[in-house]
Scaffold this motif. Structure first.
Motif, PDB file in Angstrom:
ATOM      1  N   VAL A 115       0.844  -1.201   0.000  1.00 30.98           N
ATOM      2  CA  VAL A 115       0.000   0.000   0.000  1.00 30.98           C
ATOM      3  C   VAL A 115       0.877   1.248   0.000  1.00 30.98           C
ATOM      4  O   VAL A 115       1.981   1.254   0.548  1.00 30.98           O
ATOM      5  CB  VAL A 115      -0.934   0.022   1.227  1.00 30.98           C
ATOM      6  N   TRP A 116       0.384   2.297  -0.636  1.00 29.41           N
ATOM      7  CA  TRP A 116       1.145   3.549  -0.651  1.00 29.41           C
ATOM      8  C   TRP A 116       1.069   4.222   0.715  1.00 29.41           C
ATOM      9  O   TRP A 116      -0.009   4.400   1.269  1.00 29.41           O
ATOM     10  CB  TRP A 116       0.609   4.495  -1.721  1.00 29.41           C
ATOM     11  N   ILE A 117       2.229   4.589   1.232  1.00 28.76           N
ATOM     12  CA  ILE A 117       2.328   5.230   2.536  1.00 28.76           C
ATOM     13  C   ILE A 117       2.584   6.723   2.331  1.00 28.76           C
ATOM     14  O   ILE A 117       3.497   7.123   1.591  1.00 28.76           O
ATOM     15  CB  ILE A 117       3.474   4.610   3.358  1.00 28.76           C
ATOM     16  N   LYS A 118       1.766   7.540   3.004  1.00 31.15           N
ATOM     17  CA  LYS A 118       1.936   8.999   2.927  1.00 31.15           C
ATOM     18  C   LYS A 118       2.250   9.555   4.318  1.00 31.15           C
ATOM     19  O   LYS A 118       2.201   8.836   5.316  1.00 31.15           O
ATOM     20  CB  LYS A 118       0.685   9.641   2.337  1.00 31.15           C
ATOM     21  N   GLU A 119       2.542  10.841   4.361  1.00 33.09           N
ATOM     22  CA  GLU A 119       2.995  11.453   5.605  1.00 33.09           C
ATOM     23  C   GLU A 119       1.979  11.322   6.734  1.00 33.09           C
ATOM     24  O   GLU A 119       2.342  11.307   7.912  1.00 33.09           O
ATOM     25  CB  GLU A 119       3.326  12.936   5.373  1.00 33.09           C
ATOM     26  N   GLY A 120       0.705  11.231   6.396  1.00 30.12           N
ATOM     27  CA  GLY A 120      -0.328  11.120   7.413  1.00 30.12           C
ATOM     28  C   GLY A 120      -0.603   9.698   7.873  1.00 30.12           C
ATOM     29  O   GLY A 120      -1.437   9.481   8.757  1.00 30.12           O
ATOM     30  N   SER A 121       0.103   8.723   7.309  1.00 32.37           N
ATOM     31  CA  SER A 121      -0.101   7.328   7.705  1.00 32.37           C
ATOM     32  C   SER A 121       0.325   7.128   9.152  1.00 32.37           C
ATOM     33  O   SER A 121       1.195   7.830   9.668  1.00 32.37           O
ATOM     34  CB  SER A 121       0.702   6.402   6.792  1.00 32.37           C
ATOM     35  N   ARG A 122      -0.274   6.150   9.807  1.00 36.44           N
ATOM     36  CA  ARG A 122       0.007   5.923  11.226  1.00 36.44           C
ATOM     37  C   ARG A 122       1.428   5.395  11.410  1.00 36.44           C
ATOM     38  O   ARG A 122       2.008   4.804  10.497  1.00 36.44           O
ATOM     39  CB  ARG A 122      -0.992   4.940  11.833  1.00 36.44           C
ATOM     40  N   PHE A 123       1.970   5.632  12.605  1.00 38.42           N
ATOM     41  CA  PHE A 123       3.312   5.136  12.893  1.00 38.42           C
ATOM     42  C   PHE A 123       3.252   3.679  13.332  1.00 38.42           C
ATOM     43  O   PHE A 123       2.209   3.185  13.776  1.00 38.42           O
ATOM     44  CB  PHE A 123       4.018   6.011  13.937  1.00 38.42           C
ATOM     45  N   GLY A 124       4.381   2.998  13.196  1.00 35.02           N
ATOM     46  CA  GLY A 124       4.450   1.588  13.547  1.00 35.02           C
ATOM     47  C   GLY A 124       4.621   1.377  15.038  1.00 35.02           C
ATOM     48  O   GLY A 124       4.671   2.330  15.826  1.00 35.02           O
ATOM     49  N   ASP A 125       4.740   0.094  15.428  1.00 36.41           N
ATOM     50  CA  ASP A 125       4.868  -0.213  16.848  1.00 36.41           C
ATOM     51  C   ASP A 125       6.156  -0.976  17.164  1.00 36.41           C
ATOM     52  O   ASP A 125       6.276  -1.598  18.212  1.00 36.41           O
ATOM     53  CB  ASP A 125       3.658  -1.009  17.340  1.00 36.41           C
ATOM     54  N   ASP A 126       7.130  -0.932  16.232  1.00 40.85           N
ATOM     55  CA  ASP A 126       8.383  -1.637  16.453  1.00 40.85           C
ATOM     56  C   ASP A 126       9.449  -0.679  16.979  1.00 40.85           C
ATOM     57  O   ASP A 126       9.192   0.522  17.192  1.00 40.85           O
ATOM     58  CB  ASP A 126       8.848  -2.324  15.162  1.00 40.85           C
ATOM     59  N   PHE A 127      10.637  -1.200  17.176  1.00 40.30           N
ATOM     60  CA  PHE A 127      11.711  -0.419  17.795  1.00 40.30           C
ATOM     61  C   PHE A 127      12.036   0.850  17.016  1.00 40.30           C
ATOM     62  O   PHE A 127      12.071   1.954  17.579  1.00 40.30           O
ATOM     63  CB  PHE A 127      12.964  -1.286  17.951  1.00 40.30           C
ATOM     64  N   LEU A 128      12.291   0.730  15.711  1.00 39.93           N
ATOM     65  CA  LEU A 128      12.704   1.909  14.938  1.00 39.93           C
ATOM     66  C   LEU A 128      11.572   2.920  14.800  1.00 39.93           C
ATOM     67  O   LEU A 128      11.829   4.132  14.765  1.00 39.93           O
ATOM     68  CB  LEU A 128      13.230   1.495  13.568  1.00 39.93           C
ATOM     69  N   ALA A 129      10.338   2.448  14.728  1.00 44.53           N
ATOM     70  CA  ALA A 129       9.208   3.375  14.689  1.00 44.53           C
ATOM     71  C   ALA A 129       9.141   4.186  15.982  1.00 44.53           C
ATOM     72  O   ALA A 129       8.915   5.404  15.967  1.00 44.53           O
ATOM     73  CB  ALA A 129       7.907   2.609  14.464  1.00 44.53           C
ATOM     74  N   THR A 130       9.365   3.522  17.086  1.00 43.43           N
ATOM     75  CA  THR A 130       9.352   4.197  18.389  1.00 43.43           C
ATOM     76  C   THR A 130      10.469   5.230  18.484  1.00 43.43           C
ATOM     77  O   THR A 130      10.265   6.347  18.971  1.00 43.43           O
ATOM     78  CB  THR A 130       9.494   3.160  19.520  1.00 43.43           C
ATOM     79  N   VAL A 131      11.658   4.850  17.999  1.00 41.75           N
ATOM     80  CA  VAL A 131      12.794   5.775  17.996  1.00 41.75           C
ATOM     81  C   VAL A 131      12.490   7.000  17.139  1.00 41.75           C
ATOM     82  O   VAL A 131      12.712   8.147  17.554  1.00 41.75           O
ATOM     83  CB  VAL A 131      14.064   5.070  17.475  1.00 41.75           C
TER      84      VAL A 131
END
Length: 303
Positions: free
Chosen positions: A127-143
């Protein structure tokens, strides 16, 4: 008119090339670094994120800050200590800059910060990801989320702030493409895992030009995905790199479990992928010099 820019993380892959391009335009570049001295023709001013101190002379005459500092996420195994370093090298360095800007007179109007498409998570599929897409829940997303929140604190000082969520940077001198090309040159290149995971890549010169546009153009503000317009799968990129290097076909895909044994938790970075859109930065009239994979690889691998 020439400007003076202060770059954190200026001696890294992106910072080095960005410095070259800024100097070619006749600008002055300063670095904030762990040690004082001279690097890439630019003066380094010392900062210590643990003690939260920096040489305030670094801010003298500076028009804008370009914040690239951060420990490499793929360089070492993710021990608890390394994870802490990856996080704090980004958050605490930003906190130090914000505190110093609050306390010292300066003429800085813009703060341009690196971020990462890791904000969206390891694997977002096709799926195409844009700036308004939700953030992930993994380590790098949290960082990445914590890093951006600290940049938002800088914005409270009245500075124009820009966050560029950087994708997979292609360069002939290091990074992902350099690592992809090494086994191909030896005749043992192969797609990783399934091979169908998207890699949202960008030529290093386009990325540096994006930073330069962000620092100069006041119409650019907020969050932008710093990726090229044509993401490709890991398999397609591996094959295209082999063609650019005039090498034959490769071995079967490297199984995911093998990569997990070799890389540990870092394997998620290559086994997952994201198809990230750059429409928002294009809407600011930014144009890519290397929008297509074939021309980017010809330029980089041809060197």
């Amino acid at each position: 008119m020439s400007k003076t820019y202060l770059i954190t993380g200026g001696t890294g892959l992106v910072g080095t090339r960005l410095t070259e391009l800024l100097l070619e335009e006749g600008n002055e570049v300063k670095y904030l670094s762990r040690s004082a001295g001279k690097m890439n023709g630019s003066e380094c001013f010392q900062r210590d994120i643990v003690r939260q101190t920096l040489d305030e002379k670094a801010l003298d005459g500076v028009d804008a800050i370009i914040h690239l500092a951060g420990a490499g996420v793929a360089d070492k195994a993710w021990s608890a200590e390394r994870k802490k370093e990856i996080l704090q090298s980004r958050t605490k360095s930003t906190q130090l800059l914000k505190t110093t800007l609050e306390q010292k007179d300066h003429k800085i109007k813009s703060f341009i910060s690196a971020s990462a498409i890791g904000y969206y998570g390891w694997d977002t599929g096709g799926v195409w990801i844009k700036e308004g897409s939700r953030f992930g829940d993994d380590f790098l997303a949290t960082v990445t989320k914590a890093w951006e929140e600290e940049v938002d604190q800088v914005a409270t000082l009245g500075l124009r702030t820009v966050k560029l969520r950087i994708g997979i940077v292609f360069s002939e001198k290091g990074g992902a493409l350099y690592e992809i090309a090494k086994p191909i040159k030896l005749g043992v290149g192969a797609p990783l895992g399934r091979g169908d995971q998207y890699m949202s890549w960008i030529h290093i010169d386009d990325l540096c030009r994006m930073f330069m546009r962000a620092v100069k153009c006041h119409c650019v503000e907020g969050i932008y995905n710093a990726v090229g317009p044509n993401p490709e799968t890991n398999k397609a990129i591996t094959k295209a790199a082999a063609r650019a290097l005039n090498k034959a076909a490769f071995l079967p895909n490297v199984p995911g479990f093998v990569l997990k044994v070799i890389l540990g938790k870092r394997a998620a970075m290559v086994l997952g992928g994201s198809r990230v859109s750059c429409e928002k930065i294009q809407a600011t009239n930014f144009t890519f010099q290397f929008p297509e994979l074939k021309q980017a690889l010809a330029d980089l691998l041809g060197k």
